[in-house]
Design a protein around this motif. Structure first.
Motif, PDB file in Angstrom:
ATOM      1  N   TYR A 129      -7.131  -6.186   0.622  1.00 25.55           N
ATOM      2  CA  TYR A 129      -5.851  -6.883   0.995  1.00 25.55           C
ATOM      3  C   TYR A 129      -5.821  -8.127   0.066  1.00 25.55           C
ATOM      4  O   TYR A 129      -6.354  -9.075   0.297  1.00 25.55           O
ATOM      5  CB  TYR A 129      -5.878  -7.118   2.257  1.00 25.55           C
ATOM      6  N   THR A 178      -2.409 -10.370  -0.566  1.00 23.80           N
ATOM      7  CA  THR A 178      -0.937 -10.549  -0.014  1.00 23.80           C
ATOM      8  C   THR A 178      -0.094 -10.674  -1.230  1.00 23.80           C
ATOM      9  O   THR A 178      -0.512 -11.275  -2.416  1.00 23.80           O
ATOM     10  CB  THR A 178      -0.637 -11.805   0.820  1.00 23.80           C
ATOM     11  N   SER A 228       1.055  -1.114   0.006  1.00 15.68           N
ATOM     12  CA  SER A 228       0.084  -0.151   0.076  1.00 15.68           C
ATOM     13  C   SER A 228       0.940   1.371  -0.134  1.00 15.68           C
ATOM     14  O   SER A 228       0.597   2.245  -0.633  1.00 15.68           O
ATOM     15  CB  SER A 228      -0.784   0.055   1.285  1.00 15.68           C
TER      16      SER A 228
HETATM   17  P1  GTP Z   1       2.098  -8.594   2.589  1.00 20.57           P
HETATM   18  O1  GTP Z   1       2.113  -8.379   1.016  1.00 20.57           O
HETATM   19  O2  GTP Z   1       1.060  -9.744   2.903  1.00 20.57           O
HETATM   20  O3  GTP Z   1       3.354  -9.039   3.115  1.00 20.57           O
HETATM   21  O4  GTP Z   1       1.369  -7.383   3.127  1.00 20.57           O
HETATM   22  P2  GTP Z   1       1.661  -5.724   2.777  1.00 20.57           P
HETATM   23  O5  GTP Z   1       2.765  -5.398   3.962  1.00 20.57           O
HETATM   24  O6  GTP Z   1       2.001  -5.307   1.375  1.00 20.57           O
HETATM   25  O7  GTP Z   1       0.258  -5.012   3.043  1.00 20.57           O
HETATM   26  P3  GTP Z   1      -0.765  -4.550   2.246  1.00 20.57           P
HETATM   27  O8  GTP Z   1      -0.163  -3.143   1.623  1.00 20.57           O
HETATM   28  O9  GTP Z   1      -1.295  -5.354   1.302  1.00 20.57           O
HETATM   29  O10 GTP Z   1      -1.931  -3.850   3.237  1.00 20.57           O
HETATM   30  C1  GTP Z   1      -2.624  -4.892   4.226  1.00 20.57           C
HETATM   31  C2  GTP Z   1      -4.025  -4.250   4.372  1.00 20.57           C
HETATM   32  O11 GTP Z   1      -3.640  -3.007   5.304  1.00 20.57           O
HETATM   33  C3  GTP Z   1      -4.640  -3.835   3.284  1.00 20.57           C
HETATM   34  O12 GTP Z   1      -6.060  -4.024   3.598  1.00 20.57           O
HETATM   35  C4  GTP Z   1      -4.427  -2.304   3.268  1.00 20.57           C
HETATM   36  O13 GTP Z   1      -5.455  -1.639   2.778  1.00 20.57           O
HETATM   37  C5  GTP Z   1      -4.483  -1.844   4.847  1.00 20.57           C
HETATM   38  N1  GTP Z   1      -3.509  -0.859   5.138  1.00 20.57           N
HETATM   39  C6  GTP Z   1      -2.308  -0.388   4.330  1.00 20.57           C
HETATM   40  N2  GTP Z   1      -1.912   0.675   4.850  1.00 20.57           N
HETATM   41  C7  GTP Z   1      -2.693   1.153   5.501  1.00 20.57           C
HETATM   42  C8  GTP Z   1      -2.775   2.628   6.224  1.00 20.57           C
HETATM   43  O14 GTP Z   1      -2.082   3.416   6.271  1.00 20.57           O
HETATM   44  N3  GTP Z   1      -4.103   2.534   7.137  1.00 20.57           N
HETATM   45  C9  GTP Z   1      -4.986   1.584   7.245  1.00 20.57           C
HETATM   46  N4  GTP Z   1      -5.956   2.013   7.938  1.00 20.57           N
HETATM   47  N5  GTP Z   1      -5.018   0.560   6.471  1.00 20.57           N
HETATM   48  C10 GTP Z   1      -3.829   0.298   5.762  1.00 20.57           C
END
Ligand code: GTP
Ligand code: MG
Length: 180
Positions: free
Chosen positions: A41, A43, A27
């Motif tokens: 989400y 992964t 994200s």
């Molecule tokens: P992996 O690829 O599984 O290692 O995860 P990741 O670290 O890439 O996480 P990702 O960016 O897919 O986000 C995981 C979840 O957290 C998603 O549902 C996003 O929408 C949520 N998310 C990410 N950043 C934020 C944020 O700043 N605020 C909120 N409220 N949610 C967030």
């Protein structure tokens, strides 16, 4: 104008984005590179890539090659391959889940064991306390934590609200440049 363009130096930096599952690595990158955000989400499997081009100053263009490494990879054998030739890292945790902060040192140790700059200098790393839109960061003394554990700085970020992501990246690039 053409002459000025020809005078520009172009730098390519490989930057790792690491941290536990679901902390928001993908994200943060999507926000930083494409100005988009989704609550959905999905992964990351293995590793993903994105390129951010920065007009750093009038003489310098920086191409940041961002390696979005799946949180799952901490348990795999591929990080040594992924980390190769990296010159900087963003280490991310989720302020709403303490276990992801505990994992920060595991990621940092893995990083330092597997890649260094020339002469064994650790790769500069910036700590990102993400999802700060949901809760204030519960970790006290992040300044001293960073000093003691070799992070060059920390930022409370939100990919959702676009908070401090540019600032965190800029801090990292400044430190990368200081090693050039
Ligand atoms: P992996 O690829 O599984 O290692 O995860 P990741 O670290 O890439 O996480 P990702 O960016 O897919 O986000 C995981 C979840 O957290 C998603 O549902 C996003 O929408 C949520 N998310 C990410 N950043 C934020 C944020 O700043 N605020 C909120 N409220 N949610 C967030
Ligand atoms: Mg991901």
């Amino acid at each position: 104008f053409i002459f000025a363009a020809a005078m520009q130096r172009e730098l390519l930096f490989k930057v790792l984005v690491i941290g536990d599952l679901g902390v928001g690595k993908t994200s943060i990158i999507k926000r930083y590179v494409h100005q988009i955000y989704s609550q959905h989400y999905r992964t990351t499997i293995g590793v993903d890539f994105a390129l951010k081009v920065l007009q750093w100053d009038k003489d310098t263009v920086i191409r940041l090659q961002l390696w979005d490494i799946a949180g799952q990879e901490r348990y795999g054998n591929m990080t040594r391959v992924y980390y190769r030739e990296a010159v900087g890292a963003l280490v991310v945790f989720d302020v709403t889940r303490a276990s992801t902060f505990d994992a920060v040192m595991k990621w940092k140790d893995d990083l330092d064991q597997k890649v260094t700059l020339n002469h064994g200098v650790p790769v500069p790393a910036v700590l990102l306390a993400n999802k700060s839109d949901q809760a204030p960061c519960q970790q006290p003394r992040l300044d001293s934590f960073c000093r003691e554990n070799g992070f060059v700085g920390w930022f409370e970020t939100s990919a959702k609200e676009n908070t401090n992501i540019e600032e965190g990246a800029r801090c990292l690039v400044e430190h990368i440049l200081s090693h050039e």
